[in-house]
Scaffold this motif. Structure first.
Motif, PDB file in Angstrom:
ATOM      1  N   TRP A  44      -0.571   3.941   9.750  1.00 28.72           N
ATOM      2  CA  TRP A  44       0.078   5.246   9.838  1.00 28.72           C
ATOM      3  C   TRP A  44      -0.652   6.197  10.775  1.00 28.72           C
ATOM      4  N   TYR A  45      -1.967   6.200  10.724  1.00 31.47           N
ATOM      5  CA  TYR A  45      -2.698   7.076  11.652  1.00 31.47           C
ATOM      6  C   TYR A  45      -2.392   6.696  13.105  1.00 31.47           C
ATOM      7  N   GLY A  46      -2.292   5.408  13.349  1.00 33.56           N
ATOM      8  CA  GLY A  46      -2.031   4.948  14.711  1.00 33.56           C
ATOM      9  C   GLY A  46      -0.664   5.342  15.221  1.00 33.56           C
ATOM     10  N   PHE A 103       1.072   8.156  14.467  1.00 35.98           N
ATOM     11  CA  PHE A 103       1.062   9.559  14.878  1.00 35.98           C
ATOM     12  C   PHE A 103       0.181   9.766  16.123  1.00 35.98           C
ATOM     13  N   MET A 104      -0.959   9.111  16.130  1.00 34.89           N
ATOM     14  CA  MET A 104      -1.844   9.243  17.277  1.00 34.89           C
ATOM     15  C   MET A 104      -1.199   8.650  18.537  1.00 34.89           C
ATOM     16  N   SER A 151      -5.632   1.451  14.787  1.00 38.95           N
ATOM     17  CA  SER A 151      -5.718   2.018  13.440  1.00 38.95           C
ATOM     18  C   SER A 151      -5.766   0.916  12.369  1.00 38.95           C
ATOM     19  N   TRP A 152      -5.030  -0.152  12.583  1.00 39.52           N
ATOM     20  CA  TRP A 152      -5.034  -1.249  11.609  1.00 39.52           C
ATOM     21  C   TRP A 152      -6.383  -1.949  11.568  1.00 39.52           C
ATOM     22  N   LEU A 168      -9.077   1.293  10.418  1.00 36.34           N
ATOM     23  CA  LEU A 168      -8.836   1.973   9.151  1.00 36.34           C
ATOM     24  C   LEU A 168      -8.019   1.148   8.167  1.00 36.34           C
ATOM     25  N   SER A 174      -4.939   0.647   8.159  1.00 33.12           N
ATOM     26  CA  SER A 174      -3.686   1.354   7.870  1.00 33.12           C
ATOM     27  C   SER A 174      -3.022   1.694   9.209  1.00 33.12           C
TER      28      SER A 174
END
Length: 251
Positions: free
Chosen positions: A74-76, A78-79, A66-67, A70, A72
């Motif tokens: 945060w998505y990583g 939760f995923m 995610s980093w 994207l 960021s």
């Protein structure tokens, strides 16, 4: 006289409780998972470290991806948490299955319990096809597109004789010699299959028959089993049958 008011419960106010066949209340899915985890952790202490490691590894990988993609994390998080929980449940299921097989290992009928855990691909006979009256050793059988599998619970001479006897019986009822017959011995020695690996071992066998051929083989084996049952008088338990000694002496 004072009136006694009775309040009737509204329709749909009571939730219908799910019950087991014996009348006891069914446990929720979360309680079942907790019980399975407790039992598995008692048998195999590596269960919890493996589950935590899977969750942390999935979160770390998700954050990294995610980093980079994207910019960021945060998505990583939760995923990765979702994927990690899924992998942890798979680890728990595998270890719980192995713990259950370890509990029944060495008991009579353990091989049949392992064979019945196969979901598809094999038609497993629910009863042993050969039983030795003295040692109580049993032989089990299954048929499918991979052929016929005969499973003995150990490598003793009695079990080997039962395997050979059953192989000859099967060959007499089968018209085609191209039907493969697999002789499997459960155990931890050379050439033997551990109990917890028996289902996966049978599922990996190469399919050599068509569906129609496999159905014909199963039908012939069922006919063989019925003929064996009909040869035993009704009400007679072959495991408890005893000879009439008076008749043997001519009295």
């Amino acid at each position: 006289m004072a009136r006694t008011s009775e309040t009737k419960p509204e329709k749909g106010s009571k939730k219908k409780q799910k019950l087991n066949p014996d009348g006891t209340k069914k446990q929720g899915r979360i309680k079942q998972i907790i019980q399975v985890f407790k039992y598995t952790q008692e048998v195999d202490r590596t269960t919890l470290p493996w589950m935590i490691g899977a969750i942390l590894a999935a979160i770390g990988l998700g954050v990294l991806v995610s980093w980079l993609v994207l910019n960021s994390p945060w998505y990583g998080i939760f995923m990765g948490l979702g994927i990690g929980l899924l992998v942890a449940m798979m680890i728990l299921a595998r270890k719980a299955e192995r713990a259950a097989f370890g509990r029944i290992k060495g008991q009579s009928g353990a091989a049949l319990a392992a064979m019945q855990s196969i979901r598809r691909g094999w038609n497993v006979d629910e009863e042993p096809v050969q039983v030795d009256p003295r040692s109580q050793k049993m032989l089990f059988r299954a048929s499918g597109r991979a052929g016929i599998a005969m499973v003995a619970e150990d490598s003793s001479s009695v079990s080997m004789k039962m395997l050979e006897k059953e192989r000859r019986s099967i060959r007499r009822v089968l018209q085609h010699d191209n039907v493969p017959i697999h002789q499997i011995v459960v155990g931890d020695g050379d050439g033997e299959v551990p109990l917890h690996k028996l289902p996966s071992y049978m599922q990996r066998m190469k399919k050599q028959l068509t569906k129609d051929e496999a159905a014909q083989v199963t039908k012939r084996l069922n006919a063989l089993r019925r003929s064996l049952r009909q040869s035993i008088p009704k009400g007679v338990d072959p495991m408890r049958a005893r000879p009439n000694r008076k008749a043997m002496r001519g009295r």
